[in-house]
Design a protein around this motif. Structure first.
Motif, PDB file in Angstrom:
ATOM      1  N   UNK B 214      31.726   6.511  81.071  1.00  0.00           N
ATOM      2  CA  UNK B 214      31.437   5.595  79.998  1.00  0.00           C
ATOM      3  C   UNK B 214      29.442   6.366  79.459  1.00  0.00           C
ATOM      4  N   UNK B 217      30.647   8.887  77.251  1.00  0.00           N
ATOM      5  CA  UNK B 217      31.340   8.427  75.518  1.00  0.00           C
ATOM      6  C   UNK B 217      30.831   7.839  74.912  1.00  0.00           C
ATOM      7  N   UNK B 218      29.383   7.151  75.322  1.00  0.00           N
ATOM      8  CA  UNK B 218      29.168   6.218  74.054  1.00  0.00           C
ATOM      9  C   UNK B 218      28.047   7.169  73.593  1.00  0.00           C
ATOM     10  N   UNK B 220      28.586  10.101  73.150  1.00  0.00           N
ATOM     11  CA  UNK B 220      29.078  11.377  71.990  1.00  0.00           C
ATOM     12  C   UNK B 220      29.118  10.600  70.830  1.00  0.00           C
TER      13      UNK B 220
END
Lengths: 466, 526
Positions: B214, B217-218, B220
């Motif tokens: 997570x 992903x954040x 990115x």
């Protein structure tokens, strides 16, 4: 009879005006074809640019300050049952016997005293299956099945009007059969409407999807809704513009809704139309922070059908409210006019134009036909280039931002691939325009229950009018 | 009463930009009035001018060798030349613009200092240390792209700082846009276009709680939000260049571009800066020390304190301004840049901001005396840059460009060139030539085109019929060729007479020379 009904899409004056305009354009096209082409391109480019600027403005305005109405869980629960008003929940459904059971459990989860809740299942006379399925499960006294007598037009707004006639609630809301509303939504709406005072007649709750991860289409759809409810609608609120309502989870004060003439049974997006009519009569609409989960359309064909109905309805609403321009300007003010043209009219037209403009761009790169240089006169050419480059980039960028603000970083790829979604929108836009001319009141049915496993009976038969 | 005084001082602090605006306006008027507006400024103004007032007005005439923002912002004001011709003819507009942009830069810098909670007095001194730094004053008034570039960079610092403090993803949008805009001003912004997203990625990754996937992903998404505007700016500018002039990066690949100029002048450059890495590094260091002698000390102190307090906010300034500085140092060391003094200009705001971070990092419970001591030391380390820059600017070997405006000899040379160019324009105007009668390369003749009352008499390089006119001048209505004496890439001279300037015929031609007798321009009749 509502003066702004889409029963006739174009009024006589509009029809005459359109004819005269077409004849004039036709004559112009014969005498000075290039001038006509240049003018059309110029107008289209300016309108398109304005729609993009308006969109950015909405996001910007929506991001500044807080424009969602928030009612905390504690505040929502704090109201004693005795102080809660009678609340009518309208659930129109057509040919979806399989979803009725689920519906009962979702509505059962609503945190609201049963003796003050009135649920009307609005079913069509010819839909025996659903009526039977409903009779089997609707055992509780506050749930009533209302059979809508067979008559034209057979639409969701007409069913809702029938329901409203019988409603005894002080507040009214609509849910679709497959909706999963936030259990505290009714309480929140009561608290919020009481807090906001009499000028607010309606609250639109946020819509989200429970099947976001099903496929690329549902992901795009979810991202689009996030932008719509978290950025664009709050932006409209911030700029004090009319709010085109979404199909479900709008909470009304029943008395004012009746006074306004309720829903237009001939308009295929009666909700958006009602939003504009609310604004015309000086009522205010807020956006309530409370999510109702819906089923995102996961099937390409089904998506196109649903979207083309929405676009057709937006176009209808736009035309209907341009019927008496002077009254519209007086009632809506310049802000409302901007919203009506750039948002209600602009959304479907931009979807349609996108395809034309992309095709033009590709043609230019492939062939560079000299006639195009002539058609695009310099200032509009530059404006067009700016729209092409910055317009597209901006919308993709806003989608990436939505993925972040809805805390779904996994949708990054989906956001970057947005142009694929626009292609689908263009198709729907073309279909909508075609239907508006040849079959205006036809209601494209959206099949629901596509998220259920294929063995489930509802996936084959379920279809409603939502 | 003390409250009143305090309120009044606060108001004075908030309004101090007005004083700097006056200083910058004065500098701008001085540059203009003394005929010292640099060629680079005039050329930016000319690029904007061609798009509206040349024989073939079109937006692409803005050119692709220099990044377009400094020219684009002039566009809306160009029509005012009808009222005040000096705006374009004598470069008044471009110097006024740099004064306005530098004033805005001061205001943004002050706001950044306020946001990092530098106490009022220190803030006043630090803002002054930036605003009245001699290098900043010079570039506030000379019309060059530095003011525009610094403003974009400071806006990026400000937004990034807000994001590091507040963490809302929306605040990354202005940071990304500012970096993208900075690329519109100068290509050195490539460094923050790459560096800022990396900082954002690492910051989000480090400070987000939760599972690794997570956080990744954040991080990115945050990096993409920051990077997109800059990447788009780079890609679009490259694409536009490719479509219109056939080159992805004309700054590097054009015969007028940076790379060509550096290689054409490689001999001259290495004569001053040295040939090998060591001498060159020494030269660059001297320049940097001249502009900010105590930069390294403040950088070390600020980073150590930030580490100690676990406060990453200093990284906003270090990443944005530091990456540009690093880019210029590397470009110079690798022999692909001129090694101008102004390439180190970002060290000036960076030093000031580092001092601000040092001052705020030393807070209670540290004793008041120690706090005051730190503040005084940090301010002194910053202010020492002012005398050292004054000395540097007077050294023609280190401040090669600046000495052409600021030393007596240099200013005389610059003024003389201005005079020659205006003379050429006046003499051509007197010939009353029709449109398109004079073929010339605008990369060299821009000052003449600007100064002329009859800009449409020139066929210039951005004109879409320039190649045709060059191939067959008389067939295209050209009556004269206007040739620069030494322009290394003068398309008209090289195209008609070959690379050797000596082959230009002198019989029947009219020539203009500077006071020292050096030939500057030749007008060859056809």
């Amino acid at each position: 009879m509502n003066r702004f009904s889409a029963r006739t899409v174009l009024s006589r004056a509009q029809r005459t005006g359109l004819m005269v305009a077409l004849v004039l354009i036709g004559i112009g096209a014969i005498l000075r074809p290039m001038t006509v082409l240049q003018t059309v391109v110029a107008i289209v480019t300016v309108a398109y640019g304005a729609a993009i600027v308006f969109r950015v403005l909405l996001v910007w305005a929506g991001a500044r300050g807080e424009h969602l109405i928030k009612v905390s869980d504690a505040d929502a629960r704090a109201v004693p049952d005795a102080d809660l008003p009678v609340y009518t929940v309208l659930v129109p459904a057509y040919r979806e016997p399989g979803v009725i059971g689920l519906l009962m459990s979702h509505l059962g989860a609503l945190d609201y005293p049963k003796d003050r809740l009135e649920v009307f299942l609005l079913l069509e006379e010819d839909d025996r299956e659903t009526i039977e399925a409903a009779s089997a499960v609707a055992s509780e006294p506050h749930v009533r099945i209302l059979v809508v007598p067979e008559s034209q037009p057979k639409t969701k707004p007409k069913a809702c009007n029938v329901g409203l006639e019988q409603a005894t609630g002080e507040f009214v809301t609509i849910y679709d059969a497959e909706d999963v509303p936030d259990p505290l939504q009714l309480r929140r709406a009561v608290v919020a409407l009481r807090r906001l005072g009499a000028s607010y007649v309606c609250l639109q709750a946020e819509l989200g999807y429970f099947n976001v991860d099903q496929n690329r289409i549902t992901k795009w759809f979810a991202l689009e809704y996030a932008t719509w409810f978290r950025s664009l609608l709050p932006g409209l609120v911030a700029l004090r513009m009319p709010i085109p309502l979404g199909g479900t989870s709008n909470h009304f004060r029943a008395r004012e809704l009746r006074e306004l003439g309720a829903w237009d049974p001939y308009n295929v997006t009666e909700d958006a139309d009602l939003g504009i009519r609310l604004a015309r009569s000086g009522h205010r609409v807020g956006v309530l922070q409370s999510v109702t989960l819906e089923e995102a359309n996961s099937d390409f064909i089904n998506w196109i059908k649903q979207r083309s109905r929405w676009y057709k309805g937006y176009l209808m609403t736009w035309l209907v409210h341009l019927r008496s321009p002077r009254a519209t300007i007086r009632q809506l003010g310049w802000r409302g006019i901007l919203c009506l043209n750039l948002f209600v009219g602009g959304t479907p037209l931009a979807a349609l134009l996108n395809a034309v403009l992309w095709a033009t761009t590709i043609l230019w790169f492939l062939d560079r036909p000299p006639i195009m240089e002539e058609i695009f006169v310099p200032p509009f050419y530059y404006l067009g280039v700016i729209c092409l480059v910055f317009g597209n980039a901006t919308v993709i960028y806003l989608n990436v931002l939505s993925a972040r603000t809805m805390d779904r970083p996994d949708l990054l790829g989906t956001a970057l691939l947005s142009p694929g979604y626009w292609a689908m929108m263009s198709l729907a836009g073309a279909k909508a325009a075609w239907q508006l001319i040849f079959n205006p009141s036809y209601w494209e049915k959206t099949t629901h229950g596509l998220h259920l496993p294929p063995s489930s009976p509802s996936s084959k038969e379920a279809a409603d009018v939502g | 009463m003390s409250v009143d005084v305090r309120a009044r001082t606060t108001a004075a602090v908030e309004k101090q930009w007005i004083a700097y605006a006056v200083v910058y306006l004065g500098t701008a008027l001085w540059f203009w009035h003394s005929g010292l507006v640099p060629g680079d400024s005039m050329s930016r103004a000319a690029n904007a001018y061609y798009t509206l007032f040349s024989r073939d007005p079109h937006l692409a005439a803005i050119g692709f060798v220099w990044n377009p923002l400094p020219s684009l912002i002039l566009l809306p004001f160009l029509p005012l030349r009808g009222i005040v011709p000096a705006l374009t003819q004598q470069g008044l507009l471009v110097v006024l613009m740099s004064a306005a942009l530098m004033t805005a830069t001061v205001a943004v810098l002050h706001d950044v200092l306020r946001r990092i909670e530098v106490p009022r007095t220190a803030r006043l001194v630090l803002t002054g240390a930036f605003a009245l730094h001699p290098m900043i004053v010079v570039y506030s008034g000379n019309g060059m792209s530095e003011a525009c570039f610094l403003l974009c960079l400071m806006l990026a610092v400000r937004s990034l700082l807000i994001w590091i403090s507040e963490g809302r993803a929306e605040t990354l949008v202005p940071a990304g846009l500012a970096v993208g805009l900075a690329y519109g001003a100068r290509y050195e912004a490539l460094a923050p276009v790459a560096a800022v997203p990396v900082l954002v990625f690492l910051t989000t990754f480090r400070r987000t709680p939760g599972p690794r996937s997570r956080r990744l992903a954040l991080a990115r998404v945050d990096a993409v939000i920051t990077a997109l505007p800059g990447v788009l700016a780079v890609a679009l500018w490259a694409l536009a260049g490719k479509l219109i002039v056939g080159q992805w990066f004309a700054t590097f690949s054009s015969r007028y571009g940076n790379a060509a100029q550096v290689s054409a002048n490689a001999g001259d450059i290495s004569l001053v800066t040295g040939d090998d890495l060591a001498t060159r590094a020494g030269y660059g260091l001297q320049q940097m020390l001249g502009l900010s002698p105590m930069f390294a000390v403040l950088l070390a102190a600020a980073l150590v304190l930030a580490w100690h307090r676990r406060d990453p906010r200093v990284l906003a300034a270090v990443t944005v301004l530091g990456s540009v500085l690093a880019f210029d140092v590397l470009a110079f060391l690798s022999g692909t840049s001129f090694g101008w003094l102004r390439f180190h200009i970002t060290v000036i705001p960076l030093t000031v901001l580092l001092a601000g971070h040092v001052i705020t990092a030393v807070r209670p419970p540290v004793a008041a005396a120690a706090r005051t001591g730190t503040a005084v030391a940090a301010l002194a380390l910053t202010l020492v840059a002012i005398p050292s820059t004054l000395i540097t600017l007077n050294r023609p070997d280190l401040a090669r460009e600046e000495s052409e405006w600021l030393t007596a000899d240099g200013a005389a040379r610059t003024r003389d060139l201005t005079r020659v160019n205006r003379q050429v324009a006046a003499d051509l105007d007197a010939l009353n030539l029709p449109e398109g009668a004079v073929l010339t390369d605008a990369a060299y003749a821009f000052r003449i085109v600007l100064a002329s009352d009859r800009p449409k008499q020139f066929v210039i390089t951005p004109d879409r019929d320039f190649p045709a006119a060059l191939a067959d001048p008389t067939g295209n209505g050209v009556r004269y060729l206007l040739l620069s004496a030494r322009g290394a890439a003068d398309a008209v001279r090289i195209g008609r007479f070959g690379p050797d300037p000596a082959t230009v015929p002198t019989g029947g031609a009219r020539t203009w020379s500077d006071t020292a007798g050096n030939l500057q321009w030749t007008l060859v009749p056809l």
